[in-house]
Design a protein around this motif. Structure first.
Motif, PDB file in Angstrom:
ATOM      1  N   ARG A 157      15.704  -1.779  -4.773  1.00 28.80           N
ATOM      2  CA  ARG A 157      15.324  -2.572  -3.592  1.00 28.80           C
ATOM      3  C   ARG A 157      16.542  -3.284  -3.011  1.00 28.80           C
ATOM      4  NH1 ARG A 157      14.851  -7.208  -1.712  1.00 28.80           N
ATOM      5  NH2 ARG A 157      15.654  -8.160  -3.624  1.00 28.80           N
ATOM      6  N   ARG A 158      17.373  -3.865  -3.875  1.00 24.12           N
ATOM      7  CA  ARG A 158      18.580  -4.565  -3.427  1.00 24.12           C
ATOM      8  C   ARG A 158      19.529  -3.620  -2.686  1.00 24.12           C
ATOM      9  NH1 ARG A 158      20.186  -7.709  -9.068  1.00 24.12           N
ATOM     10  NH2 ARG A 158      18.325  -9.040  -9.208  1.00 24.12           N
ATOM     11  N   ILE A 159      19.723  -2.438  -3.266  1.00 24.71           N
ATOM     12  CA  ILE A 159      20.672  -1.495  -2.673  1.00 24.71           C
ATOM     13  C   ILE A 159      20.157  -0.982  -1.330  1.00 24.71           C
ATOM     14  CG2 ILE A 159      21.809   0.741  -2.972  1.00 24.71           C
ATOM     15  CD1 ILE A 159      21.796   0.183  -5.995  1.00 24.71           C
ATOM     16  N   LEU A 160      18.886  -0.648  -1.270  1.00 20.25           N
ATOM     17  CA  LEU A 160      18.321  -0.190  -0.001  1.00 20.25           C
ATOM     18  C   LEU A 160      18.475  -1.263   1.072  1.00 20.25           C
ATOM     19  CD1 LEU A 160      15.059   1.613  -1.176  1.00 20.25           C
ATOM     20  CD2 LEU A 160      17.181   2.660  -0.359  1.00 20.25           C
ATOM     21  N   SER A 161      18.288  -2.514   0.687  1.00 20.92           N
ATOM     22  CA  SER A 161      18.437  -3.616   1.634  1.00 20.92           C
ATOM     23  C   SER A 161      19.862  -3.699   2.169  1.00 20.92           C
ATOM     24  CB  SER A 161      18.042  -4.935   0.965  1.00 20.92           C
ATOM     25  OG  SER A 161      18.107  -6.012   1.877  1.00 20.92           O
ATOM     26  N   LEU A 162      20.839  -3.412   1.307  1.00 16.57           N
ATOM     27  CA  LEU A 162      22.241  -3.408   1.739  1.00 16.57           C
ATOM     28  C   LEU A 162      22.480  -2.384   2.845  1.00 16.57           C
ATOM     29  CD1 LEU A 162      24.145  -3.616  -1.682  1.00 16.57           C
ATOM     30  CD2 LEU A 162      23.909  -5.433   0.023  1.00 16.57           C
ATOM     31  N   TYR A 163      21.701  -1.311   2.831  1.00 18.34           N
ATOM     32  CA  TYR A 163      21.855  -0.245   3.819  1.00 18.34           C
ATOM     33  C   TYR A 163      20.803  -0.341   4.925  1.00 18.34           C
ATOM     34  CZ  TYR A 163      25.304   1.821   0.736  1.00 18.34           C
ATOM     35  OH  TYR A 163      26.435   2.038  -0.023  1.00 18.34           O
ATOM     36  N   GLY A 164      20.191  -1.514   5.042  1.00 14.31           N
ATOM     37  CA  GLY A 164      19.276  -1.767   6.148  1.00 14.31           C
ATOM     38  C   GLY A 164      17.882  -1.212   5.970  1.00 14.31           C
ATOM     39  N   LEU A 221      22.528   8.833   1.426  1.00 12.08           N
ATOM     40  CA  LEU A 221      22.064   7.568   0.874  1.00 12.08           C
ATOM     41  C   LEU A 221      21.881   7.667  -0.640  1.00 12.08           C
ATOM     42  CD1 LEU A 221      21.159   4.678   1.312  1.00 12.08           C
ATOM     43  CD2 LEU A 221      18.869   5.522   1.911  1.00 12.08           C
ATOM     44  N   SER A 222      21.417   8.808  -1.112  1.00  9.30           N
ATOM     45  CA  SER A 222      21.241   9.007  -2.552  1.00  9.30           C
ATOM     46  C   SER A 222      22.565   8.866  -3.289  1.00  9.30           C
ATOM     47  CB  SER A 222      20.650  10.392  -2.826  1.00  9.30           C
ATOM     48  OG  SER A 222      19.343  10.488  -2.308  1.00  9.30           O
ATOM     49  N   ARG A 223      23.624   9.409  -2.710  1.00 14.36           N
ATOM     50  CA  ARG A 223      24.942   9.313  -3.341  1.00 14.36           C
ATOM     51  C   ARG A 223      25.488   7.885  -3.271  1.00 14.36           C
ATOM     52  NH1 ARG A 223      27.899  13.889  -4.452  1.00 14.36           N
ATOM     53  NH2 ARG A 223      26.803  15.854  -4.105  1.00 14.36           N
ATOM     54  N   GLU A 224      25.222   7.207  -2.178  1.00 15.62           N
ATOM     55  CA  GLU A 224      25.674   5.823  -2.053  1.00 15.62           C
ATOM     56  C   GLU A 224      25.014   4.936  -3.106  1.00 15.62           C
ATOM     57  OE1 GLU A 224      28.055   4.433   0.222  1.00 15.62           O
ATOM     58  OE2 GLU A 224      28.446   6.594   0.126  1.00 15.62           O
ATOM     59  N   ILE A 225      23.751   5.196  -3.386  1.00 19.55           N
ATOM     60  CA  ILE A 225      23.035   4.426  -4.407  1.00 19.55           C
ATOM     61  C   ILE A 225      23.730   4.558  -5.752  1.00 19.55           C
ATOM     62  CG2 ILE A 225      20.887   4.302  -5.740  1.00 19.55           C
ATOM     63  CD1 ILE A 225      19.422   5.103  -3.125  1.00 19.55           C
ATOM     64  N   TRP A 281      25.742  -0.087 -10.380  1.00 24.10           N
ATOM     65  CA  TRP A 281      26.045  -1.092 -11.403  1.00 24.10           C
ATOM     66  C   TRP A 281      26.535  -2.406 -10.804  1.00 24.10           C
ATOM     67  CZ3 TRP A 281      23.497  -0.233 -15.426  1.00 24.10           C
ATOM     68  CH2 TRP A 281      23.297   1.066 -15.899  1.00 24.10           C
ATOM     69  N   ASP A 282      27.009  -2.375  -9.561  1.00 23.30           N
ATOM     70  CA  ASP A 282      27.395  -3.622  -8.897  1.00 23.30           C
ATOM     71  C   ASP A 282      26.178  -4.485  -8.570  1.00 23.30           C
ATOM     72  OD1 ASP A 282      30.089  -2.988  -8.912  1.00 23.30           O
ATOM     73  OD2 ASP A 282      30.006  -1.998  -6.956  1.00 23.30           O
ATOM     74  N   ASN A 283      25.003  -3.889  -8.604  1.00 27.21           N
ATOM     75  CA  ASN A 283      23.778  -4.601  -8.225  1.00 27.21           C
ATOM     76  C   ASN A 283      22.775  -4.722  -9.369  1.00 27.21           C
ATOM     77  OD1 ASN A 283      23.856  -4.909  -5.036  1.00 27.21           O
ATOM     78  ND2 ASN A 283      24.756  -2.923  -5.544  1.00 27.21           N
ATOM     79  N   ALA A 284      23.227  -4.443 -10.596  1.00 25.86           N
ATOM     80  CA  ALA A 284      22.294  -4.333 -11.717  1.00 25.86           C
ATOM     81  C   ALA A 284      22.217  -5.569 -12.613  1.00 25.86           C
ATOM     82  CB  ALA A 284      22.665  -3.118 -12.573  1.00 25.86           C
TER      83      ALA A 284
END
Length: 224
Positions: A26-33, A85-89, A94-97
């Motif tokens: 959820r955090r990562i998706l939010s980073l990408y809008g 987006l899958s690759r960006e995740i 680990w920066d968001n974990a």
């Protein structure tokens, strides 16, 4: 258990803790809008997990995680370049974990090492992720062997991953003690491969009888 020559550990929820997987996503998706409610992400992840097969674990690291993320993103009906987006995740995971070492780990490892025991990690994660996590929590180089699912293409509780680890250590299965938090994957998986086993049950949730279990890793030294 006086004939123990090595102690092997699971990684997640045994040595380290992280934010919930769905929350990380959820955090990562939010980073990408991209905003999605947590329950929806949890359900998409649950459905994607049901599709996992042994063949998936034989994929190269980036391909595995890209395909895994794609399965989730498609269920979330996201309007974007999903493969990108899958690759960006994968890149920012680990920066968001919120990776943290449990407070009883360092002392436990020092005690065991002081007794001349070999140490290892066996996890259903990929070796690249294992190495990255250990680096982040200051345990880089702390283990004699680190084994991820990509070593044998089969996750716990399959016996092959346990046997691969003990073979790398040059010991017999019965000379290794495995410590993990999952009754099925870690405890019974290790026993099925001929290892000794301990269940780490930090919150006292496991009610099964006749299970060797501990609440703190500091108790491991009583079993070696």
């Amino acid at each position: 258990m006086g004939d123990v020559k090595a102690v092997l550990f699971d990684l997640g929820d045994t040595l380290i803790r992280t934010a919930d997987v769905a929350e990380i996503l959820r955090r990562i998706l939010s980073l990408y809008g991209v905003e999605r409610p947590l329950p929806e992400i949890k359900e998409a992840r649950r459905e994607a997990e049901l599709e996992l097969s042994l063949e998936d674990y034989r994929l190269p690291y980036m391909e595995f995680w890209t395909e895994w993320n794609l399965r989730i993103l498609k269920r979330l009906r996201i309007d974007a370049d999903l493969r990108w987006l899958s690759r960006e995740i994968v890149k920012v995971w680990w920066d968001n974990a919120d990776v943290e070492l449990y407070p009883d780990v360092a002392e436990t490892l020092n005690h065991l090492r002081g007794r001349g025991l070999k140490l290892g990690v066996v996890t259903n994660g990929f070796k690249d992720d294992v190495d990255e996590v250990l680096r982040r929590v200051g345990l880089e180089g702390a283990f004699d062997v680190t084994v991820g699912v990509d070593a044998v293409g089969k996750p716990k509780p399959h016996k092959e991953i346990f046997l691969y680890a003990v073979e790398r250590l040059g010991i017999l299965p019965q000379e290794a003690l495995f410590v993990g938090d999952s009754l099925e994957m870690d405890y019974f998986g290790a026993l099925g491969a001929g290892l000794k086993a301990l269940l780490i049950d930090r919150k006292g949730k496991i009610r099964e009888k006749d299970i060797r279990k501990i609440k703190s890793l500091l108790e491991v030294v009583r079993y070696v």
